[in-house]
Write an enzyme that holds these catalytic residues in place. Sequence first.
Site, short mmCIF file in Angstrom:
data_model
loop_
_atom_site.label_atom_id
_atom_site.label_comp_id
_atom_site.label_asym_id
_atom_site.label_seq_id
_atom_site.Cartn_x
_atom_site.Cartn_y
_atom_site.Cartn_z
N PHE A 1 -10.89 -30.75 16.90
CA PHE A 1 -11.04 -31.08 18.31
C PHE A 1 -12.51 -30.97 18.68
O PHE A 1 -13.24 -30.15 18.10
CB PHE A 1 -10.21 -30.14 19.19
CG PHE A 1 -8.84 -30.70 19.49
CD1 PHE A 1 -7.89 -30.79 18.49
CD2 PHE A 1 -8.53 -31.15 20.76
CE1 PHE A 1 -6.64 -31.32 18.75
CE2 PHE A 1 -7.28 -31.69 21.03
CZ PHE A 1 -6.34 -31.78 20.03
N LYS B 1 -19.54 -34.67 14.19
CA LYS B 1 -18.75 -33.49 13.82
C LYS B 1 -17.73 -33.84 12.75
O LYS B 1 -17.52 -33.11 11.79
CB LYS B 1 -18.03 -32.99 15.08
CG LYS B 1 -17.92 -31.51 15.17
CD LYS B 1 -17.44 -31.08 16.54
CE LYS B 1 -18.62 -30.91 17.49
NZ LYS B 1 -18.22 -30.35 18.79
N ASN C 1 -14.39 -17.65 25.89
CA ASN C 1 -14.59 -18.94 26.58
C ASN C 1 -13.36 -19.28 27.40
O ASN C 1 -12.40 -18.53 27.44
CB ASN C 1 -14.92 -20.03 25.56
CG ASN C 1 -13.82 -20.15 24.52
OD1 ASN C 1 -12.68 -20.44 24.85
ND2 ASN C 1 -14.16 -19.88 23.26
N LYS D 1 -19.26 2.48 24.34
CA LYS D 1 -19.60 1.56 25.43
C LYS D 1 -21.13 1.50 25.61
O LYS D 1 -21.77 2.56 25.72
CB LYS D 1 -18.93 2.04 26.71
CG LYS D 1 -19.06 1.08 27.84
CD LYS D 1 -18.32 1.56 29.07
CE LYS D 1 -18.79 0.75 30.26
NZ LYS D 1 -18.52 1.40 31.52
N ILE E 1 -13.99 -22.45 10.65
CA ILE E 1 -12.65 -22.44 10.05
C ILE E 1 -12.23 -23.86 9.63
O ILE E 1 -11.82 -24.10 8.50
CB ILE E 1 -11.63 -21.84 11.03
CG1 ILE E 1 -12.08 -20.43 11.44
CG2 ILE E 1 -10.24 -21.81 10.41
CD1 ILE E 1 -11.31 -19.81 12.57
N VAL E 2 -12.37 -24.81 10.57
CA VAL E 2 -11.89 -26.17 10.27
C VAL E 2 -12.67 -26.76 9.10
O VAL E 2 -12.10 -27.44 8.23
CB VAL E 2 -11.91 -27.05 11.54
CG1 VAL E 2 -13.28 -27.57 11.88
CG2 VAL E 2 -10.91 -28.19 11.45
O1 C5P Z 1 -18.54 -27.47 16.32
P1 C5P Z 1 -17.49 -27.29 17.36
O2 C5P Z 1 -17.19 -25.84 17.66
O3 C5P Z 1 -17.71 -28.05 18.63
O4 C5P Z 1 -16.19 -27.94 16.68
C1 C5P Z 1 -14.93 -27.90 17.26
C2 C5P Z 1 -13.89 -27.95 16.20
O5 C5P Z 1 -14.21 -27.05 15.15
C3 C5P Z 1 -12.54 -27.50 16.70
O6 C5P Z 1 -11.56 -28.18 15.96
C4 C5P Z 1 -12.56 -26.02 16.40
O7 C5P Z 1 -11.26 -25.49 16.29
C5 C5P Z 1 -13.30 -25.99 15.09
N1 C5P Z 1 -14.08 -24.77 14.84
C6 C5P Z 1 -13.68 -23.89 13.83
N2 C5P Z 1 -14.43 -22.78 13.54
C7 C5P Z 1 -15.57 -22.52 14.21
C8 C5P Z 1 -15.99 -23.40 15.22
C9 C5P Z 1 -15.23 -24.50 15.51
O8 C5P Z 1 -12.64 -24.13 13.21
N3 C5P Z 1 -16.26 -21.44 13.91
#
Ligand code: C5P
Length: 363
Positions: A284, A298, A170, A249, A267-268
């Site tokens: 975030f 969220k 991204n 490939k 992760i969060v």
């Molecule tokens: O759900 P979304 O991806 O929009 O949420 C954004 C937040 O969740 C950010 O803080 C991002 O670092 C965290 N995140 C994460 N692991 C993921 C997806 C998002 O920690 N797989």
Amino acid sequence: MTQAAGEFVGALSFQALTGHPVHSDILSVEEENAMGHINLARWADQIIIAPATANMIGKMANGIADDLLSTLYLAAECPVSVAPAMNQAMWAKPVVQQNISNLKQQGVRFIGPAAGDQACGEVGLGRMSEPEDICNRGLAGRDGILNGVKFLISAGPTREALDPVRYITNRSSGKMGYALAEAAQSLGAEVTLVSGPVTMSPPFGVDMIPVESAQQMYDQIMPRADQSDVYIGTAAVADYRPKDLAMHKIKKQGDQMQIALQKNPDIVASVAALQEGRPFVVGFAAETDDLEQYAQNKMQQKNLDMIAANWVGQADSGFDSDRNALQVYWNNGSQMLPTASKRQLAEDLLHLIIVRINEKNTT
Ligand code: C5P
């Protein structure tokens, strides 16, 4: 500049390079004003003496004021840092160490010295620390409100491999996470930054762990999360990865092709779900519409303590920009941080985090 410094490099060179006046003579500081050296000492917010010789350290430790620099030190009321530079045997001499210990007890901060090759050809402790190190550590002393606080920060995009040469990613530049890491470090925090691939160098003094995929980011973050006081997830973690990683490939085929995707760990949310040693968790949210609704949802779904939401897909904000604006929410409040540099926003967000942590600790 002391007289000895002036013999190495002329004052004019310093003046030309910095664009600032160089003071070296106690009698010529603000010529019409006999108290010029006192005014100069009051003007400074901080004094950093670099390089500091054994002689200068000896004078400081014994209250000798026989030139402008040693007089400024005596007259100073602001924090003073010293970056020593001398031969390794001089550094090891007990009288020098005694002077240093006396000065430390009086509140003088020492930066370095470093070890390595010396100008005299010897090798050992006594080299002046790198200028960047001196600046960062000198400035860190300016405001130690996060002294000893452990920050774990994720930043940048992730890359989800399809085959050995292709990946899904991204537009995240990592700038917000790097700005937060730098700001926290300069407020005295111990910062670990787990970063996806970006083009920036890690901020000085920050422990940076490079990763590529969301799974790698998860694997690096989870064992560190319960050792941290604050976790800030600024990384734009890919929600999905290709279900199968092709070993070779992938070849061109028909007009259309399909890629099956598999969900990545959140992760969060995993950090926020920790039962033991859970840090204060900040997420975030980058959105293109319904910012408040999505951000609030969220925060609840992921059990976050705070969420910083921003609009993306607009000029001069969000991904890849140096500037941004944030709407910050926590369980019973919110605050708008208007458009500013990401460094400024980082400081403002850190102050909000500190206030919230203090509130939590007192309730
Ligand atoms: O759900 P979304 O991806 O929009 O949420 C954004 C937040 O969740 C950010 O803080 C991002 O670092 C965290 N995140 C994460 N692991 C993921 C997806 C998002 O920690 N797989």
